[in-house]
Scaffold this motif. Structure first.
Motif, PDB file in Angstrom:
ATOM      1  N   LEU A  31      40.692 -21.139  36.682  1.00 50.84           N
ATOM      2  CA  LEU A  31      41.199 -19.982  35.937  1.00 50.84           C
ATOM      3  C   LEU A  31      40.064 -19.175  35.323  1.00 50.84           C
ATOM      4  O   LEU A  31      40.159 -17.961  35.188  1.00 50.84           O
ATOM      5  CB  LEU A  31      42.149 -20.476  34.840  1.00 50.84           C
ATOM      6  N   TRP A  32      38.955 -19.843  34.960  1.00 49.17           N
ATOM      7  CA  TRP A  32      37.841 -19.205  34.267  1.00 49.17           C
ATOM      8  C   TRP A  32      36.720 -18.764  35.208  1.00 49.17           C
ATOM      9  O   TRP A  32      35.633 -18.401  34.746  1.00 49.17           O
ATOM     10  CB  TRP A  32      37.278 -20.171  33.232  1.00 49.17           C
ATOM     11  N   ASP A  33      36.966 -18.780  36.530  1.00 48.63           N
ATOM     12  CA  ASP A  33      35.887 -18.522  37.487  1.00 48.63           C
ATOM     13  C   ASP A  33      35.190 -17.184  37.303  1.00 48.63           C
ATOM     14  O   ASP A  33      33.987 -17.058  37.572  1.00 48.63           O
ATOM     15  CB  ASP A  33      36.422 -18.604  38.923  1.00 48.63           C
ATOM     16  N   LYS A  34      35.906 -16.166  36.861  1.00 48.57           N
ATOM     17  CA  LYS A  34      35.320 -14.831  36.722  1.00 48.57           C
ATOM     18  C   LYS A  34      34.704 -14.589  35.348  1.00 48.57           C
ATOM     19  O   LYS A  34      34.109 -13.531  35.112  1.00 48.57           O
ATOM     20  CB  LYS A  34      36.386 -13.758  36.988  1.00 48.57           C
ATOM     21  N   VAL A  35      34.845 -15.547  34.452  1.00 50.19           N
ATOM     22  CA  VAL A  35      34.387 -15.352  33.074  1.00 50.19           C
ATOM     23  C   VAL A  35      33.348 -16.399  32.656  1.00 50.19           C
ATOM     24  O   VAL A  35      32.331 -16.071  32.048  1.00 50.19           O
ATOM     25  CB  VAL A  35      35.588 -15.381  32.096  1.00 50.19           C
ATOM     26  N   ALA A  36      33.585 -17.664  33.004  1.00 51.49           N
ATOM     27  CA  ALA A  36      32.712 -18.747  32.543  1.00 51.49           C
ATOM     28  C   ALA A  36      31.247 -18.570  32.953  1.00 51.49           C
ATOM     29  O   ALA A  36      30.349 -18.801  32.125  1.00 51.49           O
ATOM     30  CB  ALA A  36      33.244 -20.092  33.029  1.00 51.49           C
ATOM     31  N   PRO A  37      30.939 -18.170  34.201  1.00 54.41           N
ATOM     32  CA  PRO A  37      29.521 -18.026  34.552  1.00 54.41           C
ATOM     33  C   PRO A  37      28.797 -17.005  33.680  1.00 54.41           C
ATOM     34  O   PRO A  37      27.614 -17.194  33.363  1.00 54.41           O
ATOM     35  CB  PRO A  37      29.573 -17.575  36.023  1.00 54.41           C
ATOM     36  N   GLU A  38      29.489 -15.950  33.271  1.00 56.60           N
ATOM     37  CA  GLU A  38      28.867 -14.956  32.389  1.00 56.60           C
ATOM     38  C   GLU A  38      28.675 -15.514  30.988  1.00 56.60           C
ATOM     39  O   GLU A  38      27.639 -15.288  30.352  1.00 56.60           O
ATOM     40  CB  GLU A  38      29.729 -13.689  32.353  1.00 56.60           C
ATOM     41  N   LEU A  39      29.653 -16.249  30.478  1.00 61.50           N
ATOM     42  CA  LEU A  39      29.519 -16.849  29.154  1.00 61.50           C
ATOM     43  C   LEU A  39      28.403 -17.886  29.134  1.00 61.50           C
ATOM     44  O   LEU A  39      27.764 -18.110  28.094  1.00 61.50           O
ATOM     45  CB  LEU A  39      30.831 -17.506  28.733  1.00 61.50           C
ATOM     46  N   SER A  40      28.142 -18.516  30.284  1.00 65.02           N
ATOM     47  CA  SER A  40      27.145 -19.576  30.335  1.00 65.02           C
ATOM     48  C   SER A  40      25.713 -19.049  30.258  1.00 65.02           C
ATOM     49  O   SER A  40      24.769 -19.838  30.170  1.00 65.02           O
ATOM     50  CB  SER A  40      27.314 -20.409  31.610  1.00 65.02           C
ATOM     51  N   VAL A  41      25.533 -17.735  30.267  1.00 66.01           N
ATOM     52  CA  VAL A  41      24.187 -17.184  30.073  1.00 66.01           C
ATOM     53  C   VAL A  41      23.688 -17.496  28.665  1.00 66.01           C
ATOM     54  O   VAL A  41      22.510 -17.753  28.444  1.00 66.01           O
ATOM     55  CB  VAL A  41      24.193 -15.655  30.320  1.00 66.01           C
ATOM     56  N   THR A  42      24.610 -17.499  27.692  1.00 72.41           N
ATOM     57  CA  THR A  42      24.217 -17.713  26.297  1.00 72.41           C
ATOM     58  C   THR A  42      24.821 -18.975  25.692  1.00 72.41           C
ATOM     59  O   THR A  42      24.564 -19.277  24.529  1.00 72.41           O
ATOM     60  CB  THR A  42      24.630 -16.513  25.428  1.00 72.41           C
ATOM     61  N   HIS A  43      25.663 -19.705  26.448  1.00 67.71           N
ATOM     62  CA  HIS A  43      26.319 -20.895  25.914  1.00 67.71           C
ATOM     63  C   HIS A  43      26.293 -22.032  26.940  1.00 67.71           C
ATOM     64  O   HIS A  43      26.170 -21.800  28.142  1.00 67.71           O
ATOM     65  CB  HIS A  43      27.786 -20.598  25.561  1.00 67.71           C
TER      66      HIS A  43
END
Length: 372
Positions: A31-43
């Motif tokens: 469900l988070w495939d389009k969002v999690a990789p971007e959030l993982s830049v800083t988290h």
């Protein structure tokens, strides 16, 4: 993977602040495939699967399960990863887990985002009926209506629909039991974590009014409505959700930059920012977010005390250029020249006379410049 733990995926730097992402009923962490990789830049992002969904074992919960049981599984997962306090974002049932954690385990939740979810799910009857249906018939009939429940007409995500079809009926039914019993309205005012509510304006399952009810009850909460989004806004409108989450969760970096400027001065920070390149951008973000946004903002020690510790550590490792910068910072934090001298004299005993000799020379140069 031990069957006592929820199946999960970890992304991002191990040194970054942790963020846990919860799924909606019937989906996996995809469900988070389009969002999690971007959030993982800083988290350091950890997304997990519900029992019987994705790769999680069905036996992790049983009939009569509660949202608190799922929250306990999330805490067990976090503990196994060495994560104490974390940011949390969850969709629908995953959002209910976040609300439960924020109320019952406030010491673990640093900030919270609740997406297309509710503090109650319209009573128990419909969920009891759905649980009975899937226990008797399996998932196929329910999957036929997945797109209508999750997305606006004409939109679908085949991977998520397949996840729905593959979910274990008994575990899915147990999750329905948890939704049937969930009602945390009377406890919302106790939530102290900074809270963001995200609503899909076209969501039939948890309409914006449900998120507005939470926003009105949680002190200081913010509400964002996403036009054109239905229940799984994270998959349907990932850019809009990502923008909202970044603005909410990156507050630590903003505060860190403020503290960095207060301690080191605008001139130094401006020079560092001017020298920033795409290659060094993540390192600069790490400094602002972690060193200044988490360590220097911790009220356990005063800034004066932190300056003394920093001076000592820099002398011990021979970082005399940076020592000069932190002598200026120490003066800005209220230390007198005599106090700085006393700190450096202490280093002569524990770090060595040659190191203290170089440190006194660097500090004397800075203090002379200030007097001039």
């Amino acid at each position: 993977m031990t069957e006592k733990l929820l199946n999960h995926l970890t992304e991002g730097p191990a040194s970054a602040p942790p963020m846990v992402l919860g799924p909606s009923l019937g989906t996996s962490y995809a469900l988070w495939d389009k969002v999690a990789p971007e959030l993982s830049v800083t988290h350091r992002v950890v997304r997990w699967d519900l029992p019987g969904h994705g790769g999680s074992a069905a036996g992790l919960i049983g009939p009569g399960a509660a949202v608190g049981d799922l929250a306990d599984l999330v805490l067990t997962l976090a503990d196994s990863l060495g994560i104490g306090r974390f940011a949390y974002a969850g969709v629908s049932l995953g959002g209910a887990v976040g609300l439960h954690l924020a109320v019952h385990h406030p010491e673990r939740v640093s900030s919270l985002a609740v997406i297309c979810s509710s503090s109650h799910f319209n009573g128990s009857r419909s969920w009891e009926e759905r649980a009975a249906q899937v226990r008797a018939e399996g998932m196929d009939r329910l999957v036929e209506s997945a797109d209508a429940r999750w997305f606006t007409p004409g939109f679908t995500v085949p991977r998520l629909v397949q996840d729905h079809r593959d979910a274990d009926p008994e575990a899915y039914a147990a999750c329905c039991d948890a939704l049937a019993a969930f009602d945390i309205r009377e406890r919302l005012a106790e939530i102290s974590a900074p809270t963001l509510l995200v609503a899909g304006r076209d969501d039939p399952a948890t309409p914006p009014a449900h998120l507005r009810e939470i926003a009105d009850a949680v002190p200081g909460a913010a509400l964002v409505e996403i036009p054109g989004a239905s229940h799984l806004a994270v998959a349907q409108c990932p850019e809009a959700v990502l923008t909202a989450l970044r603005a909410h969760f990156d507050g630590g970096a903003k505060r860190g930059m403020e503290v960095r400027r207060e301690v080191l001065g605008d001139a130094h920070v401006d020079r560092a920012q001017d020298r920033q390149s795409p290659f060094t951008a993540r390192f600069q973000d790490f400094i602002s977010r972690y060193a200044w946004g988490e360590i220097w903002t911790d009220p356990t020690l005063s800034r004066r005390e932190r300056s003394m510790i920093t001076l000592t550590a820099l002398v011990a490792h021979g970082h005399y250029d940076e020592l000069a910068m932190h002598v200026r910072a120490a003066r800005r934090n209220g230390l007198t020249p005599d106090e700085i001298g006393a700190v450096l004299l202490q280093t002569a005993v524990y770090c060595g006379v040659p190191a203290a000799n170089s440190a006194f020379a660097a500090a004397q140069r800075v203090l002379a410049e200030e007097e001039g």
